[in-house]
Motif scaffolding. Structure first.
Motif, PDB file in Angstrom:
ATOM      1  N   GLU A 174      26.507  22.949 -11.297  1.00 56.11           N
ATOM      2  CA  GLU A 174      26.567  24.229 -10.548  1.00 56.11           C
ATOM      3  C   GLU A 174      25.561  25.351 -11.073  1.00 56.11           C
ATOM      4  O   GLU A 174      24.977  25.868 -10.494  1.00 56.11           O
ATOM      5  CB  GLU A 174      27.743  24.696 -10.692  1.00 56.11           C
ATOM      6  N   ALA A 175      25.486  25.445 -12.448  1.00 54.30           N
ATOM      7  CA  ALA A 175      24.500  26.509 -13.146  1.00 54.30           C
ATOM      8  C   ALA A 175      23.050  26.103 -12.782  1.00 54.30           C
ATOM      9  O   ALA A 175      22.426  27.035 -11.915  1.00 54.30           O
ATOM     10  CB  ALA A 175      24.749  26.392 -14.744  1.00 54.30           C
ATOM     11  N   ILE A 176      22.772  24.769 -12.720  1.00 50.80           N
ATOM     12  CA  ILE A 176      21.259  24.623 -12.250  1.00 50.80           C
ATOM     13  C   ILE A 176      20.797  24.817 -10.854  1.00 50.80           C
ATOM     14  O   ILE A 176      20.051  25.583 -10.506  1.00 50.80           O
ATOM     15  CB  ILE A 176      21.062  23.061 -12.594  1.00 50.80           C
TER      16      ILE A 176
ATOM     17  N   LYS B 292      12.848  17.832 -15.817  1.00 52.25           N
ATOM     18  CA  LYS B 292      14.130  18.385 -16.241  1.00 52.25           C
ATOM     19  C   LYS B 292      14.620  19.467 -15.201  1.00 52.25           C
ATOM     20  O   LYS B 292      13.793  20.169 -14.570  1.00 52.25           O
ATOM     21  CB  LYS B 292      13.920  18.919 -17.618  1.00 52.25           C
ATOM     22  N   PRO B 293      15.865  19.638 -15.180  1.00 59.85           N
ATOM     23  CA  PRO B 293      16.319  20.354 -14.051  1.00 59.85           C
ATOM     24  C   PRO B 293      15.840  21.999 -14.328  1.00 59.85           C
ATOM     25  O   PRO B 293      15.269  22.578 -13.185  1.00 59.85           O
ATOM     26  CB  PRO B 293      17.936  20.505 -14.261  1.00 59.85           C
TER      27      PRO B 293
ATOM     28  N   GLY C 223       0.824  -1.134   0.079  1.00 61.96           N
ATOM     29  CA  GLY C 223      -0.074  -0.005  -0.059  1.00 61.96           C
ATOM     30  C   GLY C 223       0.647   1.249  -0.101  1.00 61.96           C
ATOM     31  O   GLY C 223       0.338   2.308   0.103  1.00 61.96           O
ATOM     32  N   LEU C 224       2.235   1.097  -0.038  1.00 63.90           N
ATOM     33  CA  LEU C 224       3.054   2.418  -0.165  1.00 63.90           C
ATOM     34  C   LEU C 224       2.588   3.209  -1.258  1.00 63.90           C
ATOM     35  O   LEU C 224       2.360   2.741  -2.495  1.00 63.90           O
ATOM     36  CB  LEU C 224       4.408   2.123  -0.264  1.00 63.90           C
ATOM     37  N   ARG C 225       2.393   4.633  -0.971  1.00 69.38           N
ATOM     38  CA  ARG C 225       1.829   5.413  -2.030  1.00 69.38           C
ATOM     39  C   ARG C 225       3.297   6.304  -2.704  1.00 69.38           C
ATOM     40  O   ARG C 225       3.868   6.984  -1.616  1.00 69.38           O
ATOM     41  CB  ARG C 225       0.943   6.142  -1.566  1.00 69.38           C
ATOM     42  N   VAL C 226       3.201   6.322  -3.837  1.00 66.88           N
ATOM     43  CA  VAL C 226       4.330   7.156  -4.342  1.00 66.88           C
ATOM     44  C   VAL C 226       3.986   7.833  -5.484  1.00 66.88           C
ATOM     45  O   VAL C 226       3.098   7.586  -6.354  1.00 66.88           O
ATOM     46  CB  VAL C 226       5.471   6.154  -4.948  1.00 66.88           C
ATOM     47  N   ALA C 227       4.481   9.165  -5.359  1.00 65.48           N
ATOM     48  CA  ALA C 227       4.274  10.072  -6.438  1.00 65.48           C
ATOM     49  C   ALA C 227       5.506  10.485  -7.115  1.00 65.48           C
ATOM     50  O   ALA C 227       6.322  10.467  -6.729  1.00 65.48           O
ATOM     51  CB  ALA C 227       3.963  11.424  -5.713  1.00 65.48           C
ATOM     52  N   VAL C 228       5.125   9.976  -8.675  1.00 67.80           N
ATOM     53  CA  VAL C 228       6.267  10.633  -9.583  1.00 67.80           C
ATOM     54  C   VAL C 228       6.085  11.808 -10.065  1.00 67.80           C
ATOM     55  O   VAL C 228       5.099  11.771 -11.082  1.00 67.80           O
ATOM     56  CB  VAL C 228       6.639   9.163 -10.552  1.00 67.80           C
ATOM     57  N   LEU C 229       6.580  12.768  -9.805  1.00 69.50           N
ATOM     58  CA  LEU C 229       6.302  14.082 -10.508  1.00 69.50           C
ATOM     59  C   LEU C 229       7.047  14.465 -11.779  1.00 69.50           C
ATOM     60  O   LEU C 229       8.483  14.579 -11.649  1.00 69.50           O
ATOM     61  CB  LEU C 229       6.537  15.309  -9.433  1.00 69.50           C
ATOM     62  N   GLY C 230       6.570  14.138 -12.667  1.00 70.33           N
ATOM     63  CA  GLY C 230       7.144  14.375 -14.118  1.00 70.33           C
ATOM     64  C   GLY C 230       7.366  13.197 -14.806  1.00 70.33           C
ATOM     65  O   GLY C 230       8.614  12.680 -14.411  1.00 70.33           O
TER      66      GLY C 230
ATOM     67  N   SER D 272      15.216  12.906  -5.338  1.00 70.97           N
ATOM     68  CA  SER D 272      15.148  13.725  -6.828  1.00 70.97           C
ATOM     69  C   SER D 272      16.318  12.888  -7.625  1.00 70.97           C
ATOM     70  O   SER D 272      17.450  12.552  -7.237  1.00 70.97           O
ATOM     71  CB  SER D 272      15.903  15.054  -6.224  1.00 70.97           C
ATOM     72  N   VAL D 273      15.846  12.632  -8.844  1.00 68.35           N
ATOM     73  CA  VAL D 273      16.726  12.183  -9.961  1.00 68.35           C
ATOM     74  C   VAL D 273      17.205  13.370 -10.665  1.00 68.35           C
ATOM     75  O   VAL D 273      17.589  12.886 -11.957  1.00 68.35           O
ATOM     76  CB  VAL D 273      15.979  11.063 -10.518  1.00 68.35           C
ATOM     77  N   VAL D 274      16.970  14.627 -10.449  1.00 66.80           N
ATOM     78  CA  VAL D 274      17.231  15.608 -11.329  1.00 66.80           C
ATOM     79  C   VAL D 274      18.672  15.934 -11.388  1.00 66.80           C
ATOM     80  O   VAL D 274      19.349  16.021 -10.066  1.00 66.80           O
ATOM     81  CB  VAL D 274      16.431  17.004 -10.901  1.00 66.80           C
ATOM     82  N   ALA D 275      19.204  15.826 -12.267  1.00 62.56           N
ATOM     83  CA  ALA D 275      20.943  15.896 -12.377  1.00 62.56           C
ATOM     84  C   ALA D 275      21.055  17.339 -11.942  1.00 62.56           C
ATOM     85  O   ALA D 275      20.523  18.355 -12.283  1.00 62.56           O
ATOM     86  CB  ALA D 275      21.049  15.803 -14.019  1.00 62.56           C
ATOM     87  N   GLY D 276      22.114  17.335 -10.998  1.00 58.87           N
ATOM     88  CA  GLY D 276      22.778  18.755 -10.788  1.00 58.87           C
ATOM     89  C   GLY D 276      22.371  19.310  -9.461  1.00 58.87           C
ATOM     90  O   GLY D 276      22.957  19.854  -8.821  1.00 58.87           O
TER      91      GLY D 276
END
Ligand SMILES: NC(=O)c1ccc[n+]([C@@H]2O[C@H](COP(=O)([O-])OP(=O)(O)OC[C@H]3O[C@@H](n4cnc5c(N)ncnc54)[C@H](OP(=O)(O)O)[C@@H]3O)[C@@H](O)[C@H]2O)c1
Length: 279
Positions: A266-268, A74-75, A9-16, A96-100
Motif C-alpha cells: 500500500e505504501a509503495i 526495487k519498488p 526473435g522475441l525481444r525482451v527488455a529486463v529493466l533493472g 512487473s515483478v516489483v512487489a506491491g
C-alpha cells in the motif's frame, strides 16, 4: 506448465538486472529470447554481458526496441524508471515483478501498454520458480505472457488480491526452507553426523518428500502417520515440534509476512501514484 520456448526473435527488455532480474535474463536466454538488460553501475552492465544479453544504461532505448518489457527494479526505484520510459510504451506488453505496485497504478502510469503483474521466486535461477501472474484486463496476450514466464518454471494465474499473500508465502518461501534445512542439518550434526553428510541427506529427503506427497496426492498427515511407529523414534521428534510450537510458528510466519507485504504494497503503491501525479 514449462514450454521452454518463446517465439523466435522475441525481444525482451529486463529493466533493472539485479538478483531476480539476473535470474529472469538467464531463463529468457535459455528459451531463445533476444534480451536487453539494464542497470546503472558498471558491475551490473558487466554482469548482464556475462549472462549473454545486451547491456545498456538506457531504459528508454531498451524498452523501445523490445516487444516485452519486464520491470525488475526495487519498488522505491520504480517511479523514476516509469517516468523515463512512459512515452515509449504504447502497445508493449509489460510484466512487473516489483512487489506491491498494483496493476491499476501500472496501467495508469504506462497508458497504452498491456500490463501484467508477476511474482516469481529466486528458484528462477535454476529454472524452477513458482511464479504467480495477474492481469489487469482479460486480454488475448495471456497465453503469450505465460509462455515467457514459463521459461522460469511453473506459472499460476491468480487474482491480484492474492498477490501479497503469494509474495509472503511463495516469494519468501525459499528463505524459510533454507532456514529449516540449516536447522535440520545442525540437528544431524548435534546428534553425531558430519555436516556435509547431514546437509546432503536433508536436501535429498526434503525434495523426495515433497515429490512423494505430490505424486501420491495425499494429505501430509497421512504420510506423517505412516512414518510414526507407536512408541518409536519419530513420535519423540514430533512431540518436540508440537511442544515447541514449530507448526504454529510456521503458520504465524506466513501471516506476519503477508501483513508486511500488504502494508509495504500500500505504501509503495501510494508513493508511485504520488510521484507520477496519478491521483
Ligand atoms: N529477490 C527476489 O527473490 C525477488 C522475487 C520476486 C520479486 N522481486 C522483486 O524484484 C525487484 C528487484 O528485486 P531484487 O532483489 O532483484 O533487487 P536488486 O538485486 O537490488 O536489483 C535491482 C536492480 O535494478 C537496477 N536498477 C535500479 N534502478 C535502475 C534504473 N533506474 N535503471 C536501470 N536499472 C536500475 C540495479 O542495478 P544498478 O545498481 O546497477 O542500478 C539493481 O541491479 C523488487 O521490486 C522485488 O520486489 C524480488
Amino acid at each position: 506448465m514449462k514450454t521452454g520456448a518463446v517465439p523466435k526473435g522475441l525481444r525482451v527488455a529486463v529493466l533493472g538486472v539485479g538478483k531476480i532480474g539476473g535470474a529472469i535474463v538467464k531463463s529468457l536466454l535459455s528459451c531463445g529470447a533476444v534480451v536487453t538488460g539494464t542497470g546503472r553501475r558498471r558491475e551490473t552492465l558487466e554482469r548482464i554481458s556475462r549472462l549473454g544479453a545486451e547491456a545498456t544504461v538506457d531504459n528508454r532505448l531498451a524498452a523501445k526496441v523490445s516487444d516485452v518489457v519486464i520491470l525488475s527494479v526495487k519498488p522505491y526505484q520504480l517511479p523514476r524508471l516509469l517516468e523515463e520510459i512512459r512515452d515509449v510504451m504504447e502497445g508493449k506488453i509489460v510484466v512487473s515483478v516489483v512487489a506491491g505496485v498494483r496493476l491499476s497504478t501500472l496501467s495508469r502510469a504506462l497508458e497504452g501498454s498491456h500490463v501484467y503483474r508477476a511474482m516469481p521466486n529466486i528458484n528462477a535461477l535454476i529454472g524452477r520458480s513458482t511464479t504467480a501472474v495477474a492481469e489487469y484486463t482479460g486480454d488475448k496476450r495471456a497465453s503469450f505472457v505465460e509462455s515467457i514466464l514459463s521459461c522460469m518454471g511453473s506459472v499460476y494465474w491468480i487474482p491480484e488480491e492474492w498477490m501479497d499473500v503469494w509474495t509472503a508465502l511463495v516469494g519468501s518461501m525459499p528463505a524459510y526452507v533454507a532456514v529449516m534445512i540449516d536447522s535440520l542439518t545442525l540437528g544431524g550434526v548435534s546428534a553425531g553426523l558430519p555436516r556435509e553428510v547431514a546437509f546432503k541427506a536433508v536436501i535429498d529427503t526434503l525434495g523426495a518428500t515433497a515429490e512423494h506427497l505430490g505424486k501420491r496426492d495425499i494429505h501430509p498427515s497421512v504420510l506423517r502417520d505412516e512414518v510414526t511407529t507407536p512408541a518409536g523414534t519419530t513420535i519423540e521428534g514430533l512431540k518436540v515440534i508440537e511442544g515447541e510450537g514449530v507448526d504454529a510458528a510456521l503458520i504465524r510466519t506466513v501471516e506476519a509476512a503477508a501483513r508486511r507485504a500488504a502494508a509495504i504494497g500500500e505504501a509503495i503503491d501510494n508513493e508511485v501514484r504520488r510521484s507520477l501525479n496519478l491521483r
